[in-house]
Motif scaffolding. Structure first.
Motif, short mmCIF file in Angstrom:
data_model
loop_
_atom_site.label_atom_id
_atom_site.label_comp_id
_atom_site.label_asym_id
_atom_site.label_seq_id
_atom_site.Cartn_x
_atom_site.Cartn_y
_atom_site.Cartn_z
N ALA A 195 39.59 50.94 47.87
CA ALA A 195 38.72 51.41 48.95
C ALA A 195 39.28 50.98 50.29
O ALA A 195 39.87 49.91 50.41
N ALA A 196 39.08 51.82 51.28
CA ALA A 196 39.33 51.46 52.67
C ALA A 196 37.98 51.07 53.24
O ALA A 196 37.00 51.82 53.11
N THR A 197 37.89 49.90 53.83
CA THR A 197 36.60 49.39 54.28
C THR A 197 36.81 48.38 55.40
O THR A 197 37.93 48.17 55.86
N LEU A 198 35.71 47.78 55.82
CA LEU A 198 35.76 46.65 56.74
C LEU A 198 35.41 45.40 55.96
O LEU A 198 34.47 45.40 55.17
N GLY A 199 36.14 44.34 56.20
CA GLY A 199 35.84 43.04 55.63
C GLY A 199 35.92 42.03 56.75
O GLY A 199 36.96 41.94 57.41
N ALA A 200 34.84 41.32 57.01
CA ALA A 200 34.79 40.38 58.13
C ALA A 200 35.18 41.10 59.44
O ALA A 200 35.90 40.55 60.27
N GLN A 201 34.75 42.34 59.57
CA GLN A 201 35.02 43.19 60.73
C GLN A 201 36.50 43.53 60.91
O GLN A 201 36.93 43.90 62.00
N ILE A 202 37.27 43.44 59.82
CA ILE A 202 38.70 43.75 59.83
C ILE A 202 38.92 44.99 58.97
O ILE A 202 38.51 45.01 57.81
N PRO A 203 39.58 46.02 59.50
CA PRO A 203 39.90 47.19 58.66
C PRO A 203 40.87 46.77 57.56
O PRO A 203 41.90 46.13 57.84
N LEU A 204 40.54 47.10 56.33
CA LEU A 204 41.41 46.70 55.24
C LEU A 204 41.33 47.66 54.08
O LEU A 204 40.43 48.48 53.98
N LEU A 205 42.31 47.53 53.19
CA LEU A 205 42.31 48.18 51.90
C LEU A 205 42.07 47.11 50.87
O LEU A 205 42.61 46.00 50.96
N ILE A 206 41.23 47.42 49.88
CA ILE A 206 41.01 46.49 48.77
C ILE A 206 41.22 47.25 47.48
O ILE A 206 40.83 48.42 47.38
N TRP A 207 41.86 46.62 46.52
CA TRP A 207 42.03 47.22 45.20
C TRP A 207 41.94 46.15 44.14
O TRP A 207 42.18 44.99 44.38
N ARG A 208 41.51 46.59 42.96
CA ARG A 208 41.34 45.68 41.84
C ARG A 208 42.55 45.79 40.93
O ARG A 208 42.93 46.88 40.51
#
Length: 159
Positions: free
Chosen positions: A106-119
Protein backbone atom coordinates in the motif's frame (compact mmCIF):
# COMPACT_ATOMS: atom_id res chain seq x y z
CA UNK A 1 13.53 -13.46 18.53
CA UNK A 2 12.93 -10.11 20.16
CA UNK A 3 9.37 -8.82 20.56
CA UNK A 4 10.15 -6.31 17.83
CA UNK A 5 13.14 -5.93 15.50
CA UNK A 6 14.01 -2.93 13.35
CA UNK A 7 16.54 -3.22 10.54
CA UNK A 8 17.51 -0.62 7.92
CA UNK A 9 18.67 -1.73 4.49
CA UNK A 10 21.72 -0.37 2.69
CA UNK A 11 23.13 -0.90 -0.80
CA UNK A 12 19.77 -0.18 -2.34
CA UNK A 13 19.09 0.46 -6.00
CA UNK A 14 15.74 1.68 -7.28
CA UNK A 15 14.15 1.85 -10.71
CA UNK A 16 10.74 3.20 -11.66
CA UNK A 17 9.01 1.23 -14.41
CA UNK A 18 6.23 2.67 -16.54
CA UNK A 19 4.33 1.06 -19.38
CA UNK A 20 2.22 -1.97 -20.15
CA UNK A 21 2.07 -4.77 -17.60
CA UNK A 22 3.91 -7.16 -19.91
CA UNK A 23 7.15 -5.11 -19.93
CA UNK A 24 8.46 -7.50 -17.28
CA UNK A 25 6.90 -10.90 -16.54
CA UNK A 26 5.52 -11.24 -13.01
CA UNK A 27 4.80 -7.57 -12.30
CA UNK A 28 1.83 -7.19 -9.92
CA UNK A 29 -1.29 -5.97 -11.71
CA UNK A 30 -2.93 -4.39 -8.65
CA UNK A 31 -1.76 -3.02 -5.31
CA UNK A 32 0.82 -5.53 -4.13
CA UNK A 33 4.40 -6.59 -4.69
CA UNK A 34 6.26 -9.47 -6.32
CA UNK A 35 9.82 -10.67 -6.65
CA UNK A 36 10.80 -10.27 -10.33
CA UNK A 37 14.16 -10.30 -12.12
CA UNK A 38 16.13 -10.05 -8.85
CA UNK A 39 14.09 -7.10 -7.61
CA UNK A 40 11.09 -6.30 -5.45
CA UNK A 41 8.50 -4.77 -7.76
CA UNK A 42 5.85 -2.72 -5.95
CA UNK A 43 2.73 -1.63 -7.85
CA UNK A 44 2.30 2.12 -7.37
CA UNK A 45 -0.39 2.93 -9.98
CA UNK A 46 -1.75 1.36 -13.17
CA UNK A 47 1.25 0.90 -15.44
CA UNK A 48 3.74 2.04 -12.75
CA UNK A 49 6.01 0.11 -10.42
CA UNK A 50 8.89 0.89 -8.08
CA UNK A 51 11.57 -1.80 -8.23
CA UNK A 52 14.07 -2.12 -5.39
CA UNK A 53 17.23 -4.10 -6.11
CA UNK A 54 20.99 -4.24 -5.69
CA UNK A 55 22.74 -1.05 -6.85
CA UNK A 56 23.60 -1.09 -10.52
CA UNK A 57 21.34 -4.06 -11.30
CA UNK A 58 20.00 -3.89 -14.81
CA UNK A 59 16.34 -4.77 -15.21
CA UNK A 60 15.47 -6.35 -18.57
CA UNK A 61 13.16 -3.50 -19.57
CA UNK A 62 13.51 -1.08 -22.50
CA UNK A 63 15.33 2.09 -21.48
CA UNK A 64 12.32 4.25 -22.43
CA UNK A 65 10.22 2.42 -19.85
CA UNK A 66 12.53 2.73 -16.85
CA UNK A 67 13.90 5.56 -14.77
CA UNK A 68 16.92 5.03 -12.52
CA UNK A 69 16.21 6.21 -8.98
CA UNK A 70 19.19 4.77 -7.11
CA UNK A 71 19.67 6.42 -3.73
CA UNK A 72 16.16 7.86 -3.69
CA UNK A 73 14.62 5.62 -1.02
CA UNK A 74 15.22 4.63 2.59
CA UNK A 75 13.91 1.15 3.43
CA UNK A 76 13.31 -0.40 6.84
CA UNK A 77 12.07 -3.78 7.99
CA UNK A 78 10.05 -4.24 11.16
CA UNK A 79 9.28 -7.74 12.43
CA UNK A 80 8.33 -9.56 15.58
CA UNK A 81 5.36 -10.60 17.67
CA UNK A 82 4.26 -7.00 18.27
CA UNK A 83 4.85 -5.64 14.76
CA UNK A 84 1.19 -4.92 13.91
CA UNK A 85 0.60 -3.33 17.31
CA UNK A 86 3.64 -1.06 16.86
CA UNK A 87 2.75 -0.07 13.29
CA UNK A 88 -0.82 0.75 14.37
CA UNK A 89 0.62 3.71 16.28
CA UNK A 90 1.81 5.38 13.05
CA UNK A 91 -0.39 3.88 10.29
CA UNK A 92 -4.11 3.97 9.61
CA UNK A 93 -4.11 0.56 7.88
CA UNK A 94 -5.53 -2.78 8.94
CA UNK A 95 -2.45 -5.02 8.90
CA UNK A 96 -4.22 -8.19 10.07
CA UNK A 97 -3.27 -11.09 7.77
CA UNK A 98 -6.86 -11.32 6.48
CA UNK A 99 -6.78 -7.67 5.37
CA UNK A 100 -3.08 -7.38 4.49
CA UNK A 101 -1.84 -10.85 3.47
CA UNK A 102 1.52 -11.93 2.10
CA UNK A 103 2.06 -10.04 -1.16
CA UNK A 104 0.03 -7.00 -0.09
CA UNK A 105 1.39 -3.49 -0.52
CA UNK A 106 0.00 0.00 0.00
CA UNK A 107 0.96 3.60 -0.56
CA UNK A 108 -0.02 5.52 2.56
CA UNK A 109 1.06 8.00 5.18
CA UNK A 110 2.92 6.81 8.25
CA UNK A 111 3.78 9.37 10.92
CA UNK A 112 2.80 11.98 8.29
CA UNK A 113 5.46 10.60 5.91
CA UNK A 114 4.48 9.35 2.43
CA UNK A 115 5.56 5.75 2.21
CA UNK A 116 5.10 2.35 0.66
CA UNK A 117 4.52 -0.61 2.95
CA UNK A 118 4.52 -4.26 1.98
CA UNK A 119 4.35 -7.54 3.83
CA UNK A 120 7.13 -10.05 3.31
CA UNK A 121 6.26 -13.13 5.34
CA UNK A 122 5.95 -12.04 8.95
CA UNK A 123 7.90 -8.84 8.35
CA UNK A 124 6.72 -5.47 7.10
CA UNK A 125 8.96 -3.36 4.91
CA UNK A 126 8.55 0.38 4.65
CA UNK A 127 10.09 2.64 2.00
CA UNK A 128 10.07 6.42 1.94
CA UNK A 129 11.94 9.17 0.15
CA UNK A 130 15.50 9.16 1.45
CA UNK A 131 15.07 12.70 2.79
CA UNK A 132 12.43 11.33 5.19
CA UNK A 133 14.51 8.32 6.24
CA UNK A 134 15.70 9.68 9.61
CA UNK A 135 12.17 10.81 10.47
CA UNK A 136 10.67 7.43 9.59
CA UNK A 137 13.35 5.65 11.61
CA UNK A 138 12.60 7.89 14.60
CA UNK A 139 8.87 7.17 14.24
CA UNK A 140 9.52 3.41 14.12
CA UNK A 141 11.73 3.66 17.21
CA UNK A 142 8.97 5.56 19.02
CA UNK A 143 6.42 2.95 17.92
CA UNK A 144 8.67 0.25 19.39
CA UNK A 145 9.11 2.01 22.73
CA UNK A 146 7.81 -0.26 25.48
CA UNK A 147 7.51 -3.16 23.04
CA UNK A 148 11.00 -4.63 23.41
CA UNK A 149 12.43 -3.04 20.27
CA UNK A 150 15.86 -4.30 19.24
CA UNK A 151 17.70 -2.47 16.47
CA UNK A 152 19.67 -4.67 14.11
CA UNK A 153 22.61 -3.68 11.94
CA UNK A 154 21.91 -2.47 8.44
CA UNK A 155 22.26 -5.09 5.71
CA UNK A 156 22.24 -4.91 1.90
CA UNK A 157 18.74 -5.04 0.46
CA UNK A 158 17.96 -8.65 -0.46
CA UNK A 159 16.11 -7.81 -3.68
Amino acid sequence: MAELELRPFTALGATALHGPADILPGLPQRPGWAAVAGATAIWTAPGNWLCLHAPGAALPVPEAQRTAMDGSRAVFELRGRLVREALATILALDLHPRAFPQGAAAATLGAQIPLLIWRDGEAFRLACARSYGKSLCAALRAAGRGRGLVERDAVPYPG
